[in-house]
Design an enzyme around this catalytic site. Structure first.
Site, PDB file in Angstrom:
ATOM      1  N   SER A 138     -12.700 -23.352 103.463  1.00 28.13           N
ATOM      2  CA  SER A 138     -12.027 -24.302 102.577  1.00 28.13           C
ATOM      3  C   SER A 138     -13.031 -25.235 101.908  1.00 28.13           C
ATOM      4  O   SER A 138     -12.856 -25.604 100.747  1.00 28.13           O
ATOM      5  CB  SER A 138     -11.050 -25.166 103.365  1.00 28.13           C
ATOM      6  OG  SER A 138     -10.184 -24.382 104.123  1.00 28.13           O
ATOM      7  N   HIS A 197     -10.221 -17.731  98.820  1.00 29.09           N
ATOM      8  CA  HIS A 197      -9.571 -18.867  99.475  1.00 29.09           C
ATOM      9  C   HIS A 197      -8.057 -18.759  99.395  1.00 29.09           C
ATOM     10  O   HIS A 197      -7.449 -19.029  98.363  1.00 29.09           O
ATOM     11  CB  HIS A 197     -10.068 -20.177  98.845  1.00 29.09           C
ATOM     12  CG  HIS A 197      -9.557 -21.381  99.554  1.00 29.09           C
ATOM     13  ND1 HIS A 197      -8.983 -22.444  98.898  1.00 29.09           N
ATOM     14  CD2 HIS A 197      -9.501 -21.699 100.863  1.00 29.09           C
ATOM     15  CE1 HIS A 197      -8.617 -23.351  99.786  1.00 29.09           C
ATOM     16  NE2 HIS A 197      -8.930 -22.920 100.980  1.00 29.09           N
ATOM     17  N   GLU A 211      -7.743 -18.632  95.434  1.00 30.68           N
ATOM     18  CA  GLU A 211      -8.890 -18.990  94.600  1.00 30.68           C
ATOM     19  C   GLU A 211      -9.990 -17.963  94.859  1.00 30.68           C
ATOM     20  O   GLU A 211     -10.373 -17.737  96.008  1.00 30.68           O
ATOM     21  CB  GLU A 211      -9.393 -20.397  94.952  1.00 30.68           C
ATOM     22  CG  GLU A 211      -8.476 -21.493  94.428  1.00 30.68           C
ATOM     23  CD  GLU A 211      -8.861 -22.879  94.924  1.00 30.68           C
ATOM     24  OE1 GLU A 211      -8.886 -23.809  94.110  1.00 30.68           O
ATOM     25  OE2 GLU A 211      -9.128 -23.031  96.134  1.00 30.68           O
ATOM     26  N   ASN A 228      -8.544 -28.018  96.596  1.00 29.38           N
ATOM     27  CA  ASN A 228      -8.795 -29.020  97.634  1.00 29.38           C
ATOM     28  C   ASN A 228      -9.630 -30.177  97.109  1.00 29.38           C
ATOM     29  O   ASN A 228      -9.547 -31.290  97.614  1.00 29.38           O
ATOM     30  CB  ASN A 228      -9.481 -28.379  98.844  1.00 29.38           C
ATOM     31  CG  ASN A 228      -8.463 -27.689  99.750  1.00 29.38           C
ATOM     32  OD1 ASN A 228      -7.274 -27.968  99.669  1.00 29.38           O
ATOM     33  ND2 ASN A 228      -8.926 -26.785 100.587  1.00 29.38           N
TER      34      ASN A 228
END
Ligand code: NAD
Length: 688
Positions: free
Chosen positions: A409, A430, A442, A480
């Site tokens: 992450s 991701h 992603e 994120n």
């Protein structure tokens, strides 16, 4: 042959086979019902009506599909004449029977076109449907009135409010089409039309088929539940029900009015924006390269993410080996994968039979089991030392031509790429939890990722039904990274006396499905806590830092799984209950800072939107995301921002620019030290 004009418009052609006229729509790629198509069909039908030698007609399409929808670009402005209702009335008034010959997909205006014909025949592989609901509208060219007369009210409500594609065989049973073709579709349709010479059978003149009242009630309840009471779902139900109470002419007029109103609504515009953004995101030609063939996969780490990732690949027909050093984790993953596959089957998302998907999985506790994999996806603990060890080991174990991906992450993907010993065949993949349900993935392009490797990642993501969005390498990637700024603003608000439930409610009103505190309770507070402690030594003391989250964790409140976090979760509670202990903590902190009035709801929303837009601007400038629209897709499909509002960037782009600048200023003032300004104008202008 024919005395017709061969071309009825640039996209519609008229020919004849003996006494049967054949109208062919040819508007590649999907024969969308553009103005030219509508005008062409109208003039062809009128020409047929004038020709005494024609006894029947077939309406077909060239290329890979029948009319698979309308030209959505037209929907943002006034529709040009002739519009579908006029064309469809002309088909109904045509003195000879007209038979629609459907291959590929007849969707939206395309299926409504077919419904206005006297009969519908279809290739066995074809699908039909009315997907307008997903674009914030209802069918606007008779779909809500002709379909119930053929298939019944309950069935029409289900098909229209779900927007789903109905396969030909099911459509035949339901009365939505009249025959499936044996052999060549066009020949079959011509013979069918000829057999109907001298008759007409308009759907609009059929009586409603008899059906039990409770079936209708059930369909309504299901539609309202599934549609989460969206205004267009309610309108769709009401409009279909008009078929029972008013003459069809009146019902068709009302349907059209409702369609026109909804078409011009904010929601429909936002949904179209999302639709076009997804279409554009799917285009990755500029990468060059071609995808490698991936058969066998190894997933390293059988935790929450590993189990989810293994499920979606097994569901798509890949052989998957799951590797974990912990046997208990492997056993748990076995159970999780089993239920995930069962759920995917229920939603019709298994590409192979359930038993084959289950049989394609194996569970091992030695990394050596990854030796014959074409692609290895690493999903072990989010810990750099552990991941580096795993990558180095994999570098030696994996085949030289194998590709390695990481599901990290936040960690540095470039270092992991180095450790894998094959940086050109390395990338980030991701996923989002829960993997089987979340569409977003992603696809992270590292500095040395080769075009072929990147294409492989994108192609595979599409193959397993995900929405891949390209991201550059940076901490947190697109999603994120923005989420961290959003969360930080919400934590500042706590310190200023905002209660978790008040902040969560403000964020929901802004467009998030859940507020940030309810989200962290759901996913657990410990991961972020560990992350904060890891970074504690490097943190600049001038940075604004809110201690309340740490205090909550220190009390052993790690979220839902411990029965308490930001909220309390008493036995049997569906949602969290506000906790006076947390309220007291918030009050004490805000008093310590001398703040007496917490920010208002508007203020909270402004600061968050300002922070999101500013970070998005930086992300675009740095080339981490390809476009503003793709950033919105990330927030909508990975973070629960409402697609009915387009996305936070779309939302901001439609506000007065002055207001957005002020929002960014508010976010900056709240953050203080370390706030870096992005080129917000460039970001918002790019959406114009
Ligand atoms: P988890 O703690 O549930 O599972 C990690 C698994 O890795 C454990 O079963 C552990 O036994 C195994 N493992 C540890 N060291 C290993 C080794 N050397 N060899 C083989 N197996 C080993 O973690 P998770 O939530 O599934 O997260 C995994 C990765 O996915 C992390 O990098 C995380 O940041 C990332 N991620 C998590 C989420 C999420 O919401 N949980 C979302 C996106 C990405």
């Amino acid at each position: 042959m024919t005395d017709f004009p061969a071309a009825a418009s640039e996209t519609v052609f008229l020919t004849r086979q003996g006494d049967v006229a054949v109208i062919t729509i040819d508007n590649p790629p999907v024969n969308a019902g553009s103005r030219s198509v509508r005008a062409g069909v109208l003039s062809a039908v009128q020409a047929i009506g004038r020709d005494k030698d024609v006894r029947a007609a077939v309406l077909a399409a060239a290329g890979r599909t029948f009319v698979a929808g309308s030209d959505l670009k037209e929907f943002g402005r006034p529709l040009e004449d002739p519009q579908w209702p006029v064309v469809l009335t002309a088909i109904e008034s045509c003195p000879v029977p007209v038979v629609a010959a459907i291959h590929g997909a007849a969707l939206g205006g395309g299926y409504e076109l077919a419904l206005a014909c006297d009969w519908r025949v279809a290739d066995r592989a074809a699908v039909v449907g009315l997907p307008e609901i997903g674009l914030g509208m209802i069918p606007g060219a008779g779909g809500t009135q002709r379909l119930p007369r053929l298939a019944g009210i309950a069935s029409a409500i289900e098909v229209i409010t779900s927007g789903r594609r109905v396969p030909a065989v099911e459509a035949l049973e339901a009365g939505m089409i009249d025959a499936t073709a044996e052999g060549d579709l066009l020949e079959f349709a011509i013979a069918f039309a000829r057999s109907k010479t001298g008759s007409k059978r308009l759907a609009s003149r059929q009586p409603l088929p008899p059906e039990p009242e409770d079936a209708i009630e059930k369909a309504i309840v299901k539609a309202e539940k599934g549609g989460r009471a969206r205004p267009n779902v309610r309108s769709a139900i009401e409009t279909v029900l008009l078929a029972r109470t008013v003459p069809i002419e009146t019902a068709l007029e009302r349907e059209r009015e409702t369609f026109q109103t909804l078409r011009q609504s904010e929601e429909a515009a936002a949904l179209r924006y999302n639709f076009f953004a997804e279409r554009k995101a799917a285009k990755v030609d500029e990468i060059g390269g071609s995808p490698a063939k991936i058969g066998r996969l190894a997933v390293i780490g059988a935790g929450t993410m590993g189990a989810g990732i293994a499920s979606v690949f097994a569901a798509a027909g890949h052989a998957v080996t799951v590797v974990d050093t912990n046997s208990d984790a492997l056993a748990r993953a076995g159970g999780q994968i089993e239920s995930a596959l069962a759920e995917l089957e229920r939603f019709g998302k298994l590409k192979i039979p359930l038993a084959s998907a289950q049989a394609s999985l194996s569970f091992m506790n030695d990394l050596a089991a990854a030796a014959n994999a074409d692609l290895i996806i690493e999903a072990v603990f989010e810990d750099m030392a552990i991941k580096m060890d795993v990558m180095q080991a994999l570098g030696g174990i994996a085949r030289a031509d194998a590709i390695i991906a990481t599901n990290t992450s936040y960690l540095d993907v470039e270092q992991l790429a180095d450790a894998s010993g094959r940086p050109e065949r390395f990338f980030g993949l991701h996923f989002f939890a829960p993997v089987p349900r979340m569409r977003l993935v992603e696809v992270v392009r590292c500095r040395r990722t080769s075009p072929d490797t990147l294409c492989t990642g994108i192609a595979l993501s599409k193959e397993i039904g995900k929405l891949p969005i390209l991201s550059g390498p940076c901490e947190g990637f697109i999603g994120n990274r923005i989420y961290a700024k959003y969360r930080a603003q919400c934590e500042y608000m706590l310190e200023e006396g905002g209660l978790p439930e008040t902040i969560d409610a403000a964020m929901q009103a802004l467009g998030f499905a859940m507020g940030p505190f309810a989200v962290s309770d759901l996913s657990g507070l410990d991961i972020a806590w560990r992350n904060r402690r890891r970074k504690a030594t490097d943190r600049d003391p001038r940075e604004r830092y809110v201690v309340i989250p740490d205090k909550i964790c220190e009390m052993g409140r790690l979220g839902r799984k411990t029965g308490a976090g930001w909220y309390l979760y008493p036995e049997g509670a569906k949602a969290g209950v506000p906790d006076p202990i947390v309220a007291e903590m918030v009050r004490a902190e805000s008093q310590r800072r001398g703040i007496v009035t917490p920010p208002s709801e508007k203020d909270m929303q402004h600061r968050v939107l300002g922070a999101i837009v500013n970070e998005a601007a930086l992300i675009l400038e740095e080339g981490i995301a390809r476009s503003a629209a793709e950033i919105d897709l990330v927030l909508v499909n990975g973070y629960g921002f409402s697609k009915y509002r387009g996305g936070p960037i779309y939302l901001a782009a439609r506000m007065p620019r002055q207001d957005v600048w002020q929002m960014v200023e508010k976010a900056e003032a709240a953050t203080g030290f370390g706030f870096r300004r992005g080129d917000v104008d460039a970001l918002l202008d790019s959406l114009r």
